[in-house]
Design an enzyme around this catalytic site. Sequence first.
Site, mmCIF file in Angstrom:
data_model
loop_
_atom_site.group_PDB
_atom_site.id
_atom_site.type_symbol
_atom_site.label_atom_id
_atom_site.label_comp_id
_atom_site.label_asym_id
_atom_site.label_seq_id
_atom_site.Cartn_x
_atom_site.Cartn_y
_atom_site.Cartn_z
ATOM 1 N N ARG A 143 0.815 -1.282 -0.093
ATOM 2 C CA ARG A 143 -0.219 -0.001 -0.100
ATOM 3 C C ARG A 143 1.048 1.244 -0.076
ATOM 4 O O ARG A 143 0.639 2.194 -0.807
ATOM 5 C CB ARG A 143 -0.848 -0.070 1.137
ATOM 6 C CG ARG A 143 -1.763 1.184 1.260
ATOM 7 C CD ARG A 143 -3.204 0.884 2.378
ATOM 8 N NE ARG A 143 -2.592 0.083 3.352
ATOM 9 C CZ ARG A 143 -3.472 -0.612 4.338
ATOM 10 N NH1 ARG A 143 -4.627 -0.312 3.844
ATOM 11 N NH2 ARG A 143 -2.843 -1.147 5.283
ATOM 12 N N MET A 144 1.813 1.325 0.806
ATOM 13 C CA MET A 144 2.810 2.598 0.881
ATOM 14 C C MET A 144 3.487 2.653 -0.191
ATOM 15 O O MET A 144 3.997 3.520 -0.834
ATOM 16 C CB MET A 144 3.546 2.391 2.263
ATOM 17 C CG MET A 144 2.899 3.278 3.566
ATOM 18 S SD MET A 144 1.980 4.782 3.099
ATOM 19 C CE MET A 144 3.654 5.597 2.665
ATOM 20 N N GLY A 147 10.529 4.044 6.980
ATOM 21 C CA GLY A 147 9.452 4.580 7.903
ATOM 22 C C GLY A 147 8.805 3.406 8.325
ATOM 23 O O GLY A 147 7.861 3.229 8.759
ATOM 24 N N THR A 148 9.717 2.142 8.413
ATOM 25 C CA THR A 148 9.235 1.202 9.253
ATOM 26 C C THR A 148 9.015 1.109 10.664
ATOM 27 O O THR A 148 9.912 1.850 11.372
ATOM 28 C CB THR A 148 10.296 -0.019 9.175
ATOM 29 O OG1 THR A 148 10.629 -0.219 7.542
ATOM 30 C CG2 THR A 148 9.903 -1.384 9.576
ATOM 31 N N THR A 149 7.812 0.728 11.037
ATOM 32 C CA THR A 149 7.624 0.727 12.559
ATOM 33 C C THR A 149 7.720 -0.583 13.396
ATOM 34 O O THR A 149 7.840 -1.565 12.675
ATOM 35 C CB THR A 149 6.081 1.328 12.780
ATOM 36 O OG1 THR A 149 5.100 0.274 12.081
ATOM 37 C CG2 THR A 149 5.977 2.575 11.969
ATOM 38 N N HIS A 157 -5.955 3.669 14.377
ATOM 39 C CA HIS A 157 -5.428 3.422 13.131
ATOM 40 C C HIS A 157 -6.298 2.385 12.750
ATOM 41 O O HIS A 157 -7.223 1.420 13.493
ATOM 42 C CB HIS A 157 -4.132 2.747 12.994
ATOM 43 C CG HIS A 157 -2.874 3.861 13.341
ATOM 44 N ND1 HIS A 157 -2.547 4.207 14.542
ATOM 45 C CD2 HIS A 157 -2.246 4.349 12.383
ATOM 46 C CE1 HIS A 157 -1.599 5.028 14.323
ATOM 47 N NE2 HIS A 157 -1.532 5.395 12.948
ATOM 48 N N LYS A 202 -3.604 -2.704 10.924
ATOM 49 C CA LYS A 202 -2.232 -2.420 11.373
ATOM 50 C C LYS A 202 -1.726 -3.538 12.513
ATOM 51 O O LYS A 202 -2.705 -3.957 13.453
ATOM 52 C CB LYS A 202 -2.427 -0.928 12.531
ATOM 53 C CG LYS A 202 -0.896 -0.534 12.852
ATOM 54 C CD LYS A 202 -0.873 0.728 13.193
ATOM 55 C CE LYS A 202 0.451 1.442 13.536
ATOM 56 N NZ LYS A 202 1.504 1.303 12.635
ATOM 57 N N GLY A 226 4.084 3.631 15.797
ATOM 58 C CA GLY A 226 5.420 4.204 16.091
ATOM 59 C C GLY A 226 5.334 5.487 16.349
ATOM 60 O O GLY A 226 6.172 6.159 16.861
#
Length: 267
Positions: free
Chosen positions: A11-12, A97-99, A154, A158, A164
């Site tokens: 998605r991202m 941008g990994t959480t 969220h 998720k 994060g």
Amino acid sequence: MKIGVVGCTGRMGRMVVAEITGTGGCELAGGTESAGHPKLGEDVSTVAGLAASGLKVSDDPAALFSASDAVIDFTVPEATLHHAGLAADSSTALVAGTTGMGDEQVSALGRAAARAPIVLAPNFSAGVNLLLGLTEQVAGVLGEDFDIEIVEMHHKHKVDAPSGTALGLGEAAAKGRGVGLNQVADRGRDGITGERQPGRIGFAALRGGDVVGEHTVVFAGAGERIELTHKAASRVIFARGAVRAALWTEGRPAGLYSMMDVLGFGS
């Protein structure tokens, strides 16, 4: 600037591909997915709903890093650590941008950043990073007379909690008070918990529907309450910020950076 995308069909990843394609000063260098992924061999751009670019989805991230000036990563912690090693080996910038990363994993990224510029951020939104700065400032001004609670919501898909970004807000609040978050975090309440302890920073995570991301920092005092809130209406803001961060790395020395640095808020 040539920018690659790992996890390019997620998605991202698809949003980042589209943002790179539509942003001046950069071009898409390619995209990868894990071995055995059903989209391997398809055109990276058509997967993102764009006109064909001739770049095929690959399972060779090392080749992508060699062909890129910067690579954007919104994957999972284990994959991001591998990509950080590739960034170090190729002196290619990494925007992550990994959480859900633990302290040891962040430390490993820091070691890789000795050989390449790495931007690590819990959130690439300009608004959220402004909220981080405000949270630190307000926490320092108000002191422990005000209890701090961080509430986030969220979408139902998720997989990590607190988010994060919520943890980043907790870090900012703790920094404002001159303490470490691990010393004061209260990440779950259930049953007979007893009174709230002074100085603690509480977290509440809500999940449901298709909520992109909402974060509120509550400062609750005697007779008054201050709330700082950010609501994201579209994930495009995260893709836009990540591409901005990738462009910012051009000419930067090796080091571990944050989105606050990219926006000029860093100390």
